[in-house]
Design a protein around this motif. Sequence first.
Motif, short mmCIF file in Angstrom:
data_model
loop_
_atom_site.label_atom_id
_atom_site.label_comp_id
_atom_site.label_asym_id
_atom_site.label_seq_id
_atom_site.Cartn_x
_atom_site.Cartn_y
_atom_site.Cartn_z
N GLY A 39 0.82 -1.22 0.00
CA GLY A 39 0.00 0.00 0.00
C GLY A 39 0.84 1.25 0.00
N SER A 40 1.91 1.24 0.76
CA SER A 40 2.80 2.40 0.82
C SER A 40 3.46 2.66 -0.52
CB SER A 40 3.85 2.18 1.91
OG SER A 40 4.70 3.30 2.00
N VAL A 41 3.85 1.60 -1.22
CA VAL A 41 4.45 1.77 -2.55
C VAL A 41 3.43 2.37 -3.52
CG1 VAL A 41 5.44 0.56 -4.54
CG2 VAL A 41 6.22 0.00 -2.21
N ALA A 71 -2.48 2.65 1.18
CA ALA A 71 -2.56 3.21 -0.17
C ALA A 71 -3.50 4.41 -0.24
CB ALA A 71 -3.03 2.13 -1.15
N LEU A 72 -4.51 4.44 0.61
CA LEU A 72 -5.48 5.54 0.66
C LEU A 72 -6.06 5.90 -0.71
CD1 LEU A 72 -3.84 7.94 3.28
CD2 LEU A 72 -5.70 6.31 3.62
N GLY A 73 -6.41 4.88 -1.49
CA GLY A 73 -7.04 5.12 -2.78
C GLY A 73 -6.08 5.10 -3.97
N ALA A 74 -4.78 5.01 -3.72
CA ALA A 74 -3.81 5.03 -4.82
C ALA A 74 -3.91 3.80 -5.71
CB ALA A 74 -2.39 5.18 -4.28
N THR A 75 -4.54 2.74 -5.23
CA THR A 75 -4.75 1.57 -6.07
C THR A 75 -5.76 1.86 -7.18
OG1 THR A 75 -6.42 0.69 -4.56
CG2 THR A 75 -4.15 -0.10 -4.27
N GLU A 76 -6.50 2.95 -7.02
CA GLU A 76 -7.48 3.37 -8.04
C GLU A 76 -6.86 4.31 -9.07
OE1 GLU A 76 -10.43 1.89 -7.98
OE2 GLU A 76 -9.71 0.89 -6.17
N THR A 77 -5.70 4.88 -8.75
CA THR A 77 -5.07 5.84 -9.67
C THR A 77 -3.88 5.24 -10.40
OG1 THR A 77 -3.74 6.72 -7.83
CG2 THR A 77 -5.79 7.90 -8.39
N VAL A 78 -3.00 4.56 -9.70
CA VAL A 78 -1.79 4.02 -10.32
C VAL A 78 -2.13 2.73 -11.06
CG1 VAL A 78 0.56 3.18 -9.91
CG2 VAL A 78 -0.37 5.02 -8.48
N ALA A 79 -1.74 2.66 -12.31
CA ALA A 79 -1.95 1.44 -13.10
C ALA A 79 -1.14 0.30 -12.49
CB ALA A 79 -1.54 1.67 -14.55
N TRP A 80 -1.73 -0.89 -12.45
CA TRP A 80 -1.01 -2.04 -11.91
C TRP A 80 -1.44 -3.30 -12.64
CZ3 TRP A 80 -3.62 -6.10 -9.68
CH2 TRP A 80 -4.95 -5.85 -9.29
N GLU A 81 -0.57 -4.29 -12.53
CA GLU A 81 -0.85 -5.57 -13.17
C GLU A 81 -0.19 -6.67 -12.34
OE1 GLU A 81 0.40 -7.68 -17.38
OE2 GLU A 81 0.04 -5.51 -17.36
N TYR A 82 -0.83 -7.81 -12.28
CA TYR A 82 -0.24 -8.96 -11.58
C TYR A 82 0.31 -9.95 -12.59
CZ TYR A 82 0.51 -13.14 -8.87
OH TYR A 82 1.11 -14.23 -8.30
N ASP A 83 1.51 -10.44 -12.31
CA ASP A 83 2.10 -11.54 -13.08
C ASP A 83 2.86 -12.40 -12.07
OD1 ASP A 83 3.84 -13.22 -14.68
OD2 ASP A 83 3.52 -11.83 -16.34
#
Length: 176
Positions: A39-41, A71-83
């Motif tokens: 979350g911090s990242v 994360a405080l909502g940053a998971t909604e802004t920063v693009a991410w992908e799991y592999d």
Amino acid sequence: MRKLENKELDRLTVTDFKEAKKTPIIIILDDIRSLHNIGSVFRTSDAFLIEKIYLCGITAIPPNKEIHKTALGATETVAWEYDKDVLNVITNLKQENVSVYAIEQVESSIFLNDFKIERNKKYALVFGNEVFGVSQKAIDLCAGTIEIPQLGTKHSLNISVSTGIVIWDLFNKMNY
């Protein structure tokens, strides 16, 4: 001197964030155990308009209540992908002409303060497990390794602290 109120901080909306020009840095988190570190990242990546985060191995993925706490909502802004396979991510990024560096203490690593960026180049940074660090197989695929100089007795930093230091340094070198 007066502390600014939240409404004075000129924050981007989620839509504005997604449309904004991104900093050409990709973060790769491999086998990160702590949900709070993840979350911090995300939160730090939001602050510096990081292009994308790859979550690999045992690294948890959003949505997750514990990741959201930091994360405080940053998971909604920063693009991410799991592999699942970090080696796959590194190989694919290299094929896209992204310079991939592990953040690790190894022979012949480049100290962060000595690391020179090339303008108009995209970088990916691999951060590894809190105990074991970046795997040797991942290091072997990278263009090199960057080490944060440490002068005390521990020679170890929390993954979220390391990420913040490296992102700030590269962001600074790219923009000033």
